[in-house]
Design a protein around this motif. Structure first.
Motif, PDB file in Angstrom:
ATOM      1  N   THR A 127      17.756 -26.396 -18.961  1.00 30.97           N
ATOM      2  CA  THR A 127      16.435 -26.855 -18.527  1.00 30.97           C
ATOM      3  C   THR A 127      16.255 -26.645 -17.030  1.00 30.97           C
ATOM      4  OG1 THR A 127      16.568 -28.552 -20.248  1.00 30.97           O
ATOM      5  CG2 THR A 127      14.823 -28.787 -18.620  1.00 30.97           C
ATOM      6  N   PHE A 128      17.284 -26.946 -16.265  1.00 34.38           N
ATOM      7  CA  PHE A 128      17.226 -26.811 -14.801  1.00 34.38           C
ATOM      8  C   PHE A 128      16.961 -25.362 -14.385  1.00 34.38           C
ATOM      9  CE2 PHE A 128      19.610 -25.979 -10.823  1.00 34.38           C
ATOM     10  CZ  PHE A 128      18.868 -26.779  -9.959  1.00 34.38           C
ATOM     11  N   PHE A 129      17.770 -24.444 -14.894  1.00 36.33           N
ATOM     12  CA  PHE A 129      17.640 -23.048 -14.467  1.00 36.33           C
ATOM     13  C   PHE A 129      16.383 -22.379 -15.019  1.00 36.33           C
ATOM     14  CE2 PHE A 129      22.281 -23.484 -13.696  1.00 36.33           C
ATOM     15  CZ  PHE A 129      22.269 -23.122 -12.361  1.00 36.33           C
ATOM     16  N   LEU A 130      15.977 -22.744 -16.237  1.00 30.86           N
ATOM     17  CA  LEU A 130      14.738 -22.184 -16.775  1.00 30.86           C
ATOM     18  C   LEU A 130      13.528 -22.663 -15.976  1.00 30.86           C
ATOM     19  CD1 LEU A 130      15.311 -22.404 -20.631  1.00 30.86           C
ATOM     20  CD2 LEU A 130      15.173 -20.336 -19.258  1.00 30.86           C
ATOM     21  N   THR A 131      13.569 -23.922 -15.515  1.00 32.59           N
ATOM     22  CA  THR A 131      12.475 -24.441 -14.684  1.00 32.59           C
ATOM     23  C   THR A 131      12.375 -23.659 -13.383  1.00 32.59           C
ATOM     24  OG1 THR A 131      12.764 -26.666 -15.593  1.00 32.59           O
ATOM     25  CG2 THR A 131      11.568 -26.487 -13.523  1.00 32.59           C
ATOM     26  N   ILE A 132      13.518 -23.357 -12.784  1.00 35.05           N
ATOM     27  CA  ILE A 132      13.525 -22.654 -11.499  1.00 35.05           C
ATOM     28  C   ILE A 132      13.139 -21.188 -11.669  1.00 35.05           C
ATOM     29  CG2 ILE A 132      15.034 -21.828  -9.631  1.00 35.05           C
ATOM     30  CD1 ILE A 132      16.626 -24.394  -9.944  1.00 35.05           C
ATOM     31  N   ILE A 133      13.786 -20.522 -12.610  1.00 33.40           N
ATOM     32  CA  ILE A 133      13.633 -19.069 -12.726  1.00 33.40           C
ATOM     33  C   ILE A 133      12.339 -18.686 -13.432  1.00 33.40           C
ATOM     34  CG2 ILE A 133      14.668 -16.976 -13.691  1.00 33.40           C
ATOM     35  CD1 ILE A 133      17.407 -18.363 -13.352  1.00 33.40           C
ATOM     36  N   PHE A 134      11.950 -19.439 -14.469  1.00 36.78           N
ATOM     37  CA  PHE A 134      10.729 -19.111 -15.203  1.00 36.78           C
ATOM     38  C   PHE A 134       9.649 -20.146 -14.884  1.00 36.78           C
ATOM     39  CE2 PHE A 134      14.175 -17.097 -17.574  1.00 36.78           C
ATOM     40  CZ  PHE A 134      13.697 -15.795 -17.650  1.00 36.78           C
ATOM     41  N   ASP A 135       9.422 -21.091 -15.766  1.00 36.72           N
ATOM     42  CA  ASP A 135       8.469 -22.157 -15.469  1.00 36.72           C
ATOM     43  C   ASP A 135       8.773 -23.359 -16.351  1.00 36.72           C
ATOM     44  OD1 ASP A 135       7.008 -22.027 -17.994  1.00 36.72           O
ATOM     45  OD2 ASP A 135       6.181 -20.155 -17.232  1.00 36.72           O
ATOM     46  N   LEU A 136       8.073 -24.438 -16.082  1.00 31.40           N
ATOM     47  CA  LEU A 136       8.355 -25.704 -16.749  1.00 31.40           C
ATOM     48  C   LEU A 136       8.052 -25.650 -18.239  1.00 31.40           C
ATOM     49  CD1 LEU A 136       9.311 -28.552 -16.084  1.00 31.40           C
ATOM     50  CD2 LEU A 136       6.931 -29.213 -15.832  1.00 31.40           C
ATOM     51  N   THR A 137       7.026 -24.901 -18.633  1.00 31.74           N
ATOM     52  CA  THR A 137       6.666 -24.813 -20.052  1.00 31.74           C
ATOM     53  C   THR A 137       7.834 -24.262 -20.866  1.00 31.74           C
ATOM     54  OG1 THR A 137       4.383 -24.376 -19.398  1.00 31.74           O
ATOM     55  CG2 THR A 137       4.974 -23.904 -21.671  1.00 31.74           C
ATOM     56  N   ILE A 138       8.381 -23.143 -20.409  1.00 27.52           N
ATOM     57  CA  ILE A 138       9.514 -22.526 -21.101  1.00 27.52           C
ATOM     58  C   ILE A 138      10.717 -23.458 -21.070  1.00 27.52           C
ATOM     59  CG2 ILE A 138      11.145 -20.598 -21.021  1.00 27.52           C
ATOM     60  CD1 ILE A 138       8.876 -18.863 -19.940  1.00 27.52           C
ATOM     61  N   ALA A 139      10.941 -24.119 -19.934  1.00 26.62           N
ATOM     62  CA  ALA A 139      12.101 -24.998 -19.795  1.00 26.62           C
ATOM     63  C   ALA A 139      12.051 -26.143 -20.793  1.00 26.62           C
ATOM     64  CB  ALA A 139      12.170 -25.536 -18.367  1.00 26.62           C
ATOM     65  N   ILE A 140      10.887 -26.796 -20.902  1.00 26.37           N
ATOM     66  CA  ILE A 140      10.757 -27.931 -21.828  1.00 26.37           C
ATOM     67  C   ILE A 140      10.904 -27.461 -23.271  1.00 26.37           C
ATOM     68  CG2 ILE A 140       9.154 -29.654 -22.728  1.00 26.37           C
ATOM     69  CD1 ILE A 140       8.103 -30.068 -19.946  1.00 26.37           C
ATOM     70  N   GLU A 141      10.278 -26.328 -23.611  1.00 23.34           N
ATOM     71  CA  GLU A 141      10.357 -25.825 -24.980  1.00 23.34           C
ATOM     72  C   GLU A 141      11.799 -25.496 -25.369  1.00 23.34           C
ATOM     73  OE1 GLU A 141       7.728 -22.530 -24.935  1.00 23.34           O
ATOM     74  OE2 GLU A 141       5.900 -23.738 -25.105  1.00 23.34           O
ATOM     75  N   PHE A 142      12.482 -24.697 -24.525  1.00 25.39           N
ATOM     76  CA  PHE A 142      13.864 -24.322 -24.827  1.00 25.39           C
ATOM     77  C   PHE A 142      14.782 -25.536 -24.791  1.00 25.39           C
ATOM     78  CE2 PHE A 142      12.506 -20.013 -24.446  1.00 25.39           C
ATOM     79  CZ  PHE A 142      13.463 -19.252 -25.089  1.00 25.39           C
ATOM     80  N   GLY A 143      14.539 -26.427 -23.823  1.00 27.67           N
ATOM     81  CA  GLY A 143      15.372 -27.618 -23.722  1.00 27.67           C
ATOM     82  C   GLY A 143      15.269 -28.482 -24.961  1.00 27.67           C
ATOM     83  N   LEU A 144      14.032 -28.686 -25.454  1.00 27.32           N
ATOM     84  CA  LEU A 144      13.842 -29.495 -26.659  1.00 27.32           C
ATOM     85  C   LEU A 144      14.472 -28.847 -27.882  1.00 27.32           C
ATOM     86  CD1 LEU A 144      10.168 -30.774 -26.262  1.00 27.32           C
ATOM     87  CD2 LEU A 144      12.236 -32.164 -26.310  1.00 27.32           C
ATOM     88  N   VAL A 145      14.275 -27.533 -28.024  1.00 29.00           N
ATOM     89  CA  VAL A 145      14.858 -26.825 -29.169  1.00 29.00           C
ATOM     90  C   VAL A 145      16.381 -26.919 -29.125  1.00 29.00           C
ATOM     91  CG1 VAL A 145      15.203 -24.552 -30.216  1.00 29.00           C
ATOM     92  CG2 VAL A 145      12.926 -25.245 -29.489  1.00 29.00           C
ATOM     93  N   CYS A 146      16.942 -26.671 -27.945  1.00 26.88           N
ATOM     94  CA  CYS A 146      18.395 -26.722 -27.790  1.00 26.88           C
ATOM     95  C   CYS A 146      18.917 -28.126 -28.066  1.00 26.88           C
ATOM     96  CB  CYS A 146      18.773 -26.275 -26.378  1.00 26.88           C
ATOM     97  SG  CYS A 146      20.556 -26.133 -26.098  1.00 26.88           S
ATOM     98  N   ALA A 147      18.234 -29.142 -27.531  1.00 27.11           N
ATOM     99  CA  ALA A 147      18.652 -30.530 -27.743  1.00 27.11           C
ATOM    100  C   ALA A 147      18.594 -30.894 -29.223  1.00 27.11           C
ATOM    101  CB  ALA A 147      17.775 -31.470 -26.923  1.00 27.11           C
ATOM    102  N   CYS A 148      17.544 -30.442 -29.926  1.00 24.40           N
ATOM    103  CA  CYS A 148      17.408 -30.733 -31.358  1.00 24.40           C
ATOM    104  C   CYS A 148      18.527 -30.067 -32.160  1.00 24.40           C
ATOM    105  CB  CYS A 148      16.043 -30.274 -31.863  1.00 24.40           C
ATOM    106  SG  CYS A 148      14.666 -31.261 -31.269  1.00 24.40           S
ATOM    107  N   LEU A 149      18.827 -28.817 -31.829  1.00 23.12           N
ATOM    108  CA  LEU A 149      19.886 -28.105 -32.546  1.00 23.12           C
ATOM    109  C   LEU A 149      21.241 -28.768 -32.322  1.00 23.12           C
ATOM    110  CD1 LEU A 149      18.842 -24.381 -31.900  1.00 23.12           C
ATOM    111  CD2 LEU A 149      18.690 -25.648 -34.045  1.00 23.12           C
ATOM    112  N   LEU A 150      21.522 -29.138 -31.071  1.00 31.95           N
ATOM    113  CA  LEU A 150      22.796 -29.791 -30.776  1.00 31.95           C
ATOM    114  C   LEU A 150      22.875 -31.162 -31.438  1.00 31.95           C
ATOM    115  CD1 LEU A 150      23.153 -28.816 -27.013  1.00 31.95           C
ATOM    116  CD2 LEU A 150      24.580 -28.023 -28.898  1.00 31.95           C
TER     117      LEU A 150
END
Length: 571
Positions: free
Chosen positions: A398-421
C-alpha cells in the motif's frame, strides 16, 4: 427493514444548552478557526486550487459537518490526505471534473450512511490505513520541495521518481532566501511549544505554530523586499489573484459519460473521507467519553461534500488535528464547529487580501510539518518489525503503490491483498485429521456415555475430524489426508462437532467427497453436526444423498451405525 439512522448531534446537544457551555464553545471555536486558517490556505494551494477555495471549503463543509454530523466535537474541512487525490483529479479532469467527482463522493457517503455501512468502514485493515497514510505524507513532502527551496522550474513532473530526478537536476537553481524562510518556518513550527514553555509565553500558548510562522515569515519577506531589495521570494500574490467575495452556488454540467469516467476518483474520495472522518470521531470519543453515530456522521460528511463544491470548494472530511484542538480548548458541542466556520468567514471577508503577502516557502514549510505528523513513522516501523509477514506485505504494498502510482490503486490492491491473505489465514485455521484405532472421550463434547475413556474404532471404519470452519481450502486438505491411507474402508465417519459453519465451497467439496465414496462402495456417516450446519445439509439434499440415518448427533451413534453397516456388508 432498517430505518435511516440520521440523528445529528447538534440538535440533541442544544436541548440543554447553557451559557457556560456556550462560553467554552466560543473560546474553542475561535481558536480552532485561527488554527484552521493557515492549513486551509496551504491545503488549497497544494491541491492545485486558489487559496480562497481552501478557506471556502473549511467554511461551508465545516458548517455542514457540525450541523449534520454524528459527532459532538468533529471539526471538518480540507485535510492533507486529499491533497494528492485532488491534485491528480485536477491534472487529469480539470476543476469541473473535481467538482463533479466531489458531488458524486457526497452521494456515495450519504448512501453509505443510509445503508448502515458506517461500522463496516472501520474494518478496513490497519496496515492499509498506515500504509496509505504514510504514503500520502511522503507524497505531500515531495510536492513541497520546489517551493520550500525556491527552485526555478517551469513545471514539476507528476511521477514520484521523475519528480525527484528533476529536483536533483535543478538543485543549482535554489533560492537561498526562500530556502531560509521555508526551513526557518519548519524549525519555528516544530519548536514553538518548547519556546512557549522556555520563555513563559503562556498567553500565546493557544496560537498555533503554523500561524506564528506565517505571521513572522510574512513580515520578514516584506522587510527583505523593502530594505534589502530581495525580490526572489515568491508570495501567494505572485502566483494567485486573491478574491475575498463569497461565490454564488453553481451546479456543474452533468453528463452520463462524465459520471462514468469519474466513478473511480469519486469512490476514492468517499472511502478516504469515510475512513478519516470515522477515525477522527473514534479518537474524539475516547477523549470526551462519548459515542458518535457512524451512519449519521457519514451522512453529514456526504452533505458537506455536496455543498462545498457548489461554492467552488474541494473535498472535505473530519480533521483529527483540528478536532483535538477543539477538545483541548473546551469545545464539547457542535456549536464550537459552527463558530469556527463563522470565524473563518469573517477572516475571509475582511482580511483575505493580506494573504497575498504570505511567502510560498512558508506555506511549504507548514505542509512539511503536516506531512511529518501524518507519516506516523513510529507506527510504520513498529508494524514492519513486529507484525506477521502477511501484514507487512500489505503495509509495504500500500505504501509504495501510493507513492509510485496513486491512492486509488493503492487502496484497491491493498484491500484485495488483505482479503486474500485473510482467506488464506482462515483456511489454515481449519484442521482435518484422521483418528486411528481409538477415540479419546475425555475432550469430546458430543458423547452421551460418561463412564468410558476410549471408544474403539471397528475394523473397516475410518474416522476423520474437521476442526474449524469448513470452506475453501479445507476440501483439498481432506482429499490429501484420505489419499495417504491408500486402502478403501467400508464406512467413513466424518466428525463435524467443531465445524461452526460451512460455506457453498465447503458444501460442494463435501458433496463431491460423498459421491466419490459411494462410487467406491464406501458409506459416509456424518457425526456431531450442529443445528445450523444440519439445516444447510438438509437444504442441500444430504439426507437423500446419504440417508437420514447416516447423519448422527454424536460419535457414539455414528460408531454404532458404522458397526451395523459393516455387519450388513459381511452378511
Amino acid at each position: 427493514m432498517q430505518t435511516i439512522s440520521f440523528k445529528p448531534k447538534f440538535f440533541s446537544s442544544i436541548r440543554h444548552y447553557d451559557r457556560k457551555t456556550f462560553t467554552q464553545d466560543l473560546m474553542a471555536g475561535v481558536i480552532v478557526g485561527i488554527v484552521a486558517l493557515p492549513l486551509a490556505i496551504a491545503f488549497g494551494i497544494a491541491s492545485g486550487v486558489s487559496p480562497e477555495k481552501g478557506i471556502i471549503t473549511a467554511i461551508v463543509a465545516g458548517l455542514m459537518i457540525s450541523l449534520f454530523g454524528g459527532s459532538k466535537v468533529q471539526i471538518g474541512g480540507p485535510t492533507g490526505a486529499f491533497i494528492v487525490i485532488v491534485a491528480g483529479i485536477i491534472q487529469q479532469y480539470g476543476i469541473e471534473g473535481l467538482t463533479i467527482a466531489t458531488l458524486m463522493a457526497g452521494v456515495f457517503l450519504i448512501l453509505l450512511g443510509v445503508l448502515h455501512l458506517g461500522t463496516i468502514i472501520k474494518y478496513i485493515p490497519y496496515p492499509i490505513v498506515v500504509g496509505f497514510t504514510s504514503g500520502i505524507a511522503v507524497t505531500i513532502f515531495t510536492t513541497q520541495i520546489k517551493d520550500l527551496l525556491g527552485l526555478t522550474m517551469d513545471s514539476v513532473p507528476s511521477d514520484f521518481i521523475e519528480k525527484w530526478i528533476a529536483y536533483i537536476r535543478e538543485l543549482a537553481t535554489i533560492d537561498w532566501w526562500s530556502a531560509a524562510i521555508g526551513v526557518g518556518s519548519v524549525a519555528l513550527i516544530a519548536s514553538w511549544p518548547m519556546l512557549v514553555r522556555k520563555f513563559h509565553l503562556s498567553p500565546l500558548k493557544s496560537l498555533p505554530g503554523s500561524l506564528v510562522a506565517i505571521l513572522l515569515m510574512t513580515v520578514a519577506a516584506l522587510l527583505l523586499k523593502q530594505y534589502a531589495g530581495v525580490t526572489t521570494v515568491e508570495t501567494i500574490g505572485d502566483r494567485f489573484s486573491i478574491n475575498s467575495t463569497l461565490p454564488d452556488a453553481v451546479m456543474p454540467q452533468l453528463s452520463w459519460e462524465t459520471i462514468k469516467m469519474l466513478v473511480g476518483p469519486a469512490v476514492t474520495i468517499a472511502v478516504l473521507g469515510a475512513i478519516e472522518s470515522l477515525l477522527s470521531a473514534t479518537v474524539a470519543d475516547g477523549v470526551i467519553g462519548d459515542h458518535h453515530n457512524s451512519n449519521t456522521e457519514l451522512i453529514g460528511q456526504g452533505i458537506a461534500n455536496l455543498a462545498s463544491p457548489l461554492f467552488g470548494g474541494i473535498p472535505a472530511t473530519g480533521a483529527i488535528a483540528r478536532t483535538m484542538t477543539n477538545i483541548n480548548n473546551g469545545g464539547r458541542t457542535p456549536v464550537a464547529g459552527i463558530i469556527h466556520a463563522v470565524v473563518l468567514l469573517l477572516i475571509f471577508l475582511f482580511l483575505m487580501p493580506l494573504a497575498q503577502y504570505i511567502p510560498m516557502a512558508c506555506l511549504a514549510g507548514v505542509l512539511v510539518v503536516v506531512a511529518y505528523g501524518m507519516s506516523g513513522w513510529r507506527s510504520f516501523l513498529a508494524m514492519a518489525r513486529r507484525n506477521p509477514k502477511s501484514d507487512v506485505t500489505v503495509l509495504l504494498m500500500t505504501f509504495f503503490l501510493t507513492i509510485i502510482f496513486d491512492l486509488t490503486i493503492a487502496i484497491e490492491f491493498g484491500l484485495v491483498c488483505a482479503c486474500l491473505l485473510f482467506m488464506r489465514r482462515m483456511a489454515e485455521t481449519t484442521e482435518v485429521h484422521a483418528v486411528l484405532n481409538e477415540i479419546d472421550l475425555n475432550q469430546d463434547a458430543d458423547m452421551e456415555r460418561g463412564n468410558l475413556e476410549h471408544l474403539t474404532i471397528p475394523k473397516g471404519v475410518e474416522v476423520y475430524e474437521i476442526n474449524g470452519p469448513y470452506f475453501f481450502g479445507a476440501g483439498t486438505r481432506f482429499e490429501d489426508i484420505m489419499a495417504r491411507y491408500g486402502h478403501r474402508p467400508k464406512v467413513r465417519i466424518i466428525r463435524m462437532r467443531k465445524v461452526p459453519f460451512i460455506d457453498s465451497t465447503g458444501m460442494h467439496n463435501l458433496e463431491n467427497m460423498c459421491r466419490m465414496s459411494q462410487k467406491e462402495g464406501v458409506t459416509v456417516v456424518l457425526s456431531g453436526v450442529n443445528p445450523k450446519v444440519e439445516e444447510l445439509l438438509q437444504r442441500n439434499g444430504f439426507p437423500e444423498l446419504l440417508g437420514q440415518e447416516n447423519i448422527c448427533n454424536h460419535i457414539d451413534l455414528a460408531l454404532s451405525r458404522a458397526s451395523e453397516i459393516c455387519e450388513q456388508n459381511q452378511a
